[in-house]
Design a protein around this motif. Sequence first.
Motif, mmCIF file in Angstrom:
data_model
loop_
_atom_site.group_PDB
_atom_site.id
_atom_site.type_symbol
_atom_site.label_atom_id
_atom_site.label_comp_id
_atom_site.label_asym_id
_atom_site.label_seq_id
_atom_site.Cartn_x
_atom_site.Cartn_y
_atom_site.Cartn_z
ATOM 1 N N ALA A 47 16.363 -3.357 -9.140
ATOM 2 C CA ALA A 47 16.535 -4.172 -7.933
ATOM 3 C C ALA A 47 15.377 -3.916 -6.972
ATOM 4 O O ALA A 47 14.829 -4.849 -6.377
ATOM 5 N N GLU A 48 14.983 -2.649 -6.840
ATOM 6 C CA GLU A 48 13.868 -2.327 -5.949
ATOM 7 C C GLU A 48 12.567 -2.940 -6.454
ATOM 8 O O GLU A 48 11.759 -3.434 -5.666
ATOM 9 N N ASP A 49 12.384 -2.929 -7.769
ATOM 10 C CA ASP A 49 11.190 -3.567 -8.345
ATOM 11 C C ASP A 49 11.164 -5.061 -8.041
ATOM 12 O O ASP A 49 10.115 -5.625 -7.721
ATOM 13 N N VAL A 50 12.327 -5.689 -8.173
ATOM 14 C CA VAL A 50 12.414 -7.136 -7.916
ATOM 15 C C VAL A 50 12.001 -7.444 -6.477
ATOM 16 O O VAL A 50 11.198 -8.345 -6.214
ATOM 17 N N VAL A 51 12.515 -6.653 -5.530
ATOM 18 C CA VAL A 51 12.207 -6.903 -4.114
ATOM 19 C C VAL A 51 10.723 -6.625 -3.845
ATOM 20 O O VAL A 51 10.044 -7.392 -3.159
ATOM 21 N N GLN A 52 10.235 -5.545 -4.430
ATOM 22 C CA GLN A 52 8.816 -5.206 -4.274
ATOM 23 C C GLN A 52 7.934 -6.351 -4.782
ATOM 24 O O GLN A 52 6.994 -6.773 -4.118
ATOM 25 N N GLU A 53 8.274 -6.861 -5.976
ATOM 26 C CA GLU A 53 7.485 -7.956 -6.537
ATOM 27 C C GLU A 53 7.600 -9.235 -5.704
ATOM 28 O O GLU A 53 6.669 -10.020 -5.630
ATOM 29 N N ARG A 282 7.266 2.203 0.850
ATOM 30 C CA ARG A 282 6.926 1.874 -0.529
ATOM 31 C C ARG A 282 6.604 0.384 -0.671
ATOM 32 O O ARG A 282 5.602 0.001 -1.274
ATOM 33 N N MET A 283 7.453 -0.455 -0.075
ATOM 34 C CA MET A 283 7.245 -1.902 -0.154
ATOM 35 C C MET A 283 5.929 -2.274 0.534
ATOM 36 O O MET A 283 5.174 -3.122 0.053
ATOM 37 N N PHE A 284 5.683 -1.629 1.664
ATOM 38 C CA PHE A 284 4.476 -1.931 2.437
ATOM 39 C C PHE A 284 3.232 -1.551 1.637
ATOM 40 O O PHE A 284 2.320 -2.357 1.454
ATOM 41 N N ALA A 285 3.208 -0.312 1.131
ATOM 42 C CA ALA A 285 2.020 0.197 0.445
ATOM 43 C C ALA A 285 1.690 -0.638 -0.791
ATOM 44 O O ALA A 285 0.532 -0.879 -1.108
ATOM 45 N N SER A 286 2.754 -1.113 -1.481
ATOM 46 C CA SER A 286 2.496 -1.816 -2.736
ATOM 47 C C SER A 286 2.072 -3.261 -2.518
ATOM 48 O O SER A 286 1.499 -3.883 -3.395
ATOM 49 N N SER A 287 2.351 -3.819 -1.352
ATOM 50 C CA SER A 287 2.093 -5.248 -1.176
ATOM 51 C C SER A 287 0.974 -5.560 -0.190
ATOM 52 O O SER A 287 0.380 -6.640 -0.257
ATOM 53 N N VAL A 288 0.663 -4.618 0.692
ATOM 54 C CA VAL A 288 -0.259 -4.949 1.775
ATOM 55 C C VAL A 288 -1.647 -5.346 1.247
ATOM 56 O O VAL A 288 -2.324 -6.203 1.821
ATOM 57 N N GLY A 289 -2.044 -4.769 0.127
ATOM 58 C CA GLY A 289 -3.361 -5.075 -0.446
ATOM 59 C C GLY A 289 -3.493 -6.505 -0.923
ATOM 60 O O GLY A 289 -4.601 -6.998 -1.148
ATOM 61 N N PHE A 290 -2.351 -7.189 -1.074
ATOM 62 C CA PHE A 290 -2.397 -8.572 -1.562
ATOM 63 C C PHE A 290 -2.624 -9.578 -0.435
ATOM 64 O O PHE A 290 -2.833 -10.754 -0.670
ATOM 65 N N LEU A 291 -2.551 -9.103 0.804
ATOM 66 C CA LEU A 291 -2.811 -10.000 1.922
ATOM 67 C C LEU A 291 -4.309 -10.254 1.978
ATOM 68 O O LEU A 291 -5.090 -9.322 2.050
ATOM 69 N N LYS A 292 -4.643 -11.535 1.959
ATOM 70 C CA LYS A 292 -6.073 -11.840 2.027
ATOM 71 C C LYS A 292 -6.375 -12.334 3.431
ATOM 72 O O LYS A 292 -5.561 -13.028 4.030
ATOM 73 N N PRO A 293 -7.535 -12.006 3.942
ATOM 74 C CA PRO A 293 -7.899 -12.568 5.250
ATOM 75 C C PRO A 293 -7.898 -14.088 5.152
ATOM 76 O O PRO A 293 -8.411 -14.631 4.176
ATOM 77 N N GLN A 294 -7.297 -14.772 6.136
ATOM 78 C CA GLN A 294 -7.190 -16.241 6.067
ATOM 79 C C GLN A 294 -8.423 -16.883 6.689
ATOM 80 O O GLN A 294 -8.842 -16.497 7.734
#
Length: 294
Positions: A47-53, A282-294
């Motif tokens: 479940a945590e993986d699903v939310v992270q993804e 955990r959610m922040f660290a794994s996803s923040v790198g995917f934010l691209k400057p707009q």
Amino acid sequence: MDAEKGDAFLIDGIKRGDQRAWRQLIERYQGRLLAFARSRAPSLADAEDVVQEAFVGFAASIANFDPTRSLETYLFTIARYKLFDLMRQRKLPTQSAPADAEDWWDRVSPDDGESPSRLAVTVEAAAQQRHLLADMLRRLIYEMRDRQAFDDLQVIELVFYVGRRNLDVAELLDIDQKAVAGIKFRAIGKLQRYLADASPDAVACLDEAMADVTVAQVWRENRLTCLKRSTLGAYLLGVLEEPWKSFTQFHLDVVGCPVCVANLQDLQAEEDTLRTGANTERMFASSVGFLKPQ
Ligand SMILES: [Zn+2]
């Protein structure tokens, strides 16, 4: 600040590269998304993986997000997709027995056209017609609430939002099948009149043969009878008054709305324990790198 304005503010910030806004978005939505995923995934870790993804997917595609749509609905749609993928990879059943009212949302396959990409990018003209139809449906629903026609509202919510057959609705509410058909027929008729009032061309968007499907899709996309988080909070505290209390109970227990049920579970968990920051980090660290400057 109401939830939608708050969301728009966060999205603006995130698009400008504000990482604090991204963290806030995760804090706001992770609990309810996790409650939703936990009730369906094989384990808590899954479940945590699903939310992270789901957060990673949203971060990577935020440029496509249409800010006039509900962020909550959009995030739940992405989470559903990720869950669907996981169940397919594991070769676990993604569909439950048809009689199981709890899981009706899972039977509406994400491939039925209610996909994140379709939600994000709709053809302009079609999108406008759907906005109009959503407005008219809202008008119909408010009108039913105003005259306290909650029995009729329950019927059309089961027919359109849940996608139940007339016979099932009749059994569930212990009424005659002909009465169900009549309520549905009158609702569609009223909707057509509202559309005709709004714009002479608009009735075309409610094509006779497709009316059921279109109304169901628009109802689900806009979650027209879903409850505000504050209403669910009041319900949880036992301070919600009638007729809203009964209607809330119906939406949670009979309709089994997965988003509202997940929100209620999340509110309950907030009451029960003090949250630790571990999940957010955990959610922040794994996803923040995917934010691209707009
Ligand atoms: Zn709901």
